[in-house]
Motif scaffolding. Structure first.
Motif, PDB file in Angstrom:
ATOM      1  N   GLU A 197      27.043  22.266  36.726  1.00 21.33           N
ATOM      2  CA  GLU A 197      27.089  23.554  35.938  1.00 21.33           C
ATOM      3  C   GLU A 197      27.839  24.777  36.829  1.00 21.33           C
ATOM      4  O   GLU A 197      27.900  24.351  38.124  1.00 21.33           O
ATOM      5  CB  GLU A 197      25.557  24.279  36.007  1.00 21.33           C
ATOM      6  N   PHE A 198      28.656  25.606  36.172  1.00 20.26           N
ATOM      7  CA  PHE A 198      29.335  26.308  36.751  1.00 20.26           C
ATOM      8  C   PHE A 198      29.654  27.565  36.110  1.00 20.26           C
ATOM      9  O   PHE A 198      29.517  27.814  34.726  1.00 20.26           O
ATOM     10  CB  PHE A 198      30.745  25.763  37.137  1.00 20.26           C
ATOM     11  N   GLU A 199      29.960  28.892  36.486  1.00 21.97           N
ATOM     12  CA  GLU A 199      30.395  30.110  36.059  1.00 21.97           C
ATOM     13  C   GLU A 199      31.741  30.391  35.942  1.00 21.97           C
ATOM     14  O   GLU A 199      32.395  30.196  37.127  1.00 21.97           O
ATOM     15  CB  GLU A 199      29.529  31.118  36.479  1.00 21.97           C
ATOM     16  N   ALA A 200      32.489  30.585  34.841  1.00 23.24           N
ATOM     17  CA  ALA A 200      33.970  30.884  35.108  1.00 23.24           C
ATOM     18  C   ALA A 200      34.067  32.302  35.353  1.00 23.24           C
ATOM     19  O   ALA A 200      33.130  33.120  34.519  1.00 23.24           O
ATOM     20  CB  ALA A 200      34.493  30.452  33.746  1.00 23.24           C
ATOM     21  N   PRO A 201      35.010  32.918  35.853  1.00 19.55           N
ATOM     22  CA  PRO A 201      36.029  32.186  36.175  1.00 19.55           C
ATOM     23  C   PRO A 201      35.654  31.618  37.861  1.00 19.55           C
ATOM     24  O   PRO A 201      34.828  32.199  38.525  1.00 19.55           O
ATOM     25  CB  PRO A 201      37.234  33.119  36.437  1.00 19.55           C
ATOM     26  N   LEU A 202      36.031  30.293  37.950  1.00 15.59           N
ATOM     27  CA  LEU A 202      35.788  30.000  39.507  1.00 15.59           C
ATOM     28  C   LEU A 202      36.598  30.562  40.720  1.00 15.59           C
ATOM     29  O   LEU A 202      37.470  31.160  40.241  1.00 15.59           O
ATOM     30  CB  LEU A 202      36.184  28.400  39.667  1.00 15.59           C
ATOM     31  N   GLN A 203      35.713  30.620  41.474  1.00 18.28           N
ATOM     32  CA  GLN A 203      36.362  31.085  43.047  1.00 18.28           C
ATOM     33  C   GLN A 203      36.591  30.214  44.032  1.00 18.28           C
ATOM     34  O   GLN A 203      35.693  29.183  44.177  1.00 18.28           O
ATOM     35  CB  GLN A 203      35.432  32.417  43.452  1.00 18.28           C
ATOM     36  N   ILE A 204      37.637  30.377  44.558  1.00 12.02           N
ATOM     37  CA  ILE A 204      37.719  29.561  46.013  1.00 12.02           C
ATOM     38  C   ILE A 204      36.764  29.709  47.094  1.00 12.02           C
ATOM     39  O   ILE A 204      36.440  30.981  47.462  1.00 12.02           O
ATOM     40  CB  ILE A 204      39.190  29.775  46.736  1.00 12.02           C
TER      41      ILE A 204
END
Length: 275
Positions: free
Chosen positions: A77-84
């Motif tokens: 699972e992830f939330e956009a936008p991704l961050q470095i």
């Protein structure tokens, strides 16, 4: 990785045709100078020189088949936008699980990783660098959206590596504006799966091998300064300490690791060569 004035080796033979025309040289160097993840890849693997001396990897560590080593849907699972994710965030040291589901969610994650890679002027990126602890890396040899070839490596393993090593000046998106010399094997033979789950094996040498090894280290929880000599590490120690303070100021938590303690910590091999 980035080319700087401190580059200690000549450009790999596979790249020389690109640099053979004087008119093309400045443009190539400008492109290379802004790569802040891992070095420029060559898109046609058939042009890679086979390594002259290969040895089997010491161990294929971190590739257990236990159920708890397999990524669940929640792990992806992830939330956009991704961050470095920047050092010293503990995500960069966490265990990265093997991917068994080659579904639409994986394709969405891959696309988001390419998006953040292009936005940050990188050509390679590993999943833990965007906060997703799974065995996944992406890269594009050209580093421009719509140009070159987008490559996805899932569950990569190092099968063999060369005894010959090369010193090269590296940088990393998780260590903004920090560059230093790292010694790595010149060639590797790898085993991986593509985005559809198809397994393949390929030999990489020169810059492509360098890029793969840098990203593969991330998948093992190994950071590029883990492979530096003490003398090289001393040149970037203040910058690493500044990142530790930045983390503490942002989170209100103590830094999970401190660079001044690195000398007493045993460095960890990432399945090939020696750290």
């Amino acid at each position: 990785m980035a080319y700087t004035a401190r580059l200690h080796v000549s450009l790999p033979h596979a790249l020389l045709p690109t640099l053979s025309r004087r008119s093309a040289l400045p443009a190539v160097l400008r492109r290379l100078s802004r790569f802040s993840s891992t070095g420029r890849l060559l898109s046609n693997s058939s042009k890679f020189r086979p390594p002259t001396t290969l040895v089997y990897a010491q161990a294929k560590r971190g590739f257990s088949t236990k159920e708890d080593d397999v990524a669940s849907s929640a792990d992806l699972e992830f939330e956009a936008p991704l961050q470095i994710v920047e050092y010293p965030d503990p995500i960069l040291r966490a265990k990265n699980k093997r991917i068994d589901s080659f579904d639409d969610n994986l394709k969405k994650l891959v696309q988001e990783m390419f998006d953040v890679m292009y936005k940050t002027d990188g050509i390679g990126l590993s999943a833990p660098q965007v906060g997703v602890n799974v065995q996944l890396m992406v890269f594009n040899p050209v580093g421009e959206r719509g140009e070159g070839e987008e490559i996805v490596l899932v569950n990569p393993k190092v099968y063999r590596y060369s005894k010959k090593t090369i010193l090269f000046n590296e940088g990393c998106l998780s260590f903004p504006r920090i560059y230093a010399d790292v010694q790595r094997p010149e060639s590797v033979k790898i085993d991986a799966r593509d985005i559809s789950g198809t397994r393949f094996m390929v030999n990489l040498s020169g810059l492509p091998a360098r890029v793969f090894q840098h990203e593969f280290d991330h998948l093992q929880g190994v950071l590029f300064f883990d492979r530096m000599t003490d003398e090289v590490l001393d040149t970037i120690r203040p910058q690493l300490q500044a990142l530790e303070k930045k983390y503490e100021d942002r989170t209100g938590l103590p830094s999970p690791e401190r660079i001044e303690n690195l000398r007493t910590r045993k460095k960890v091999a990432a399945g090939f060569g020696k750290s």
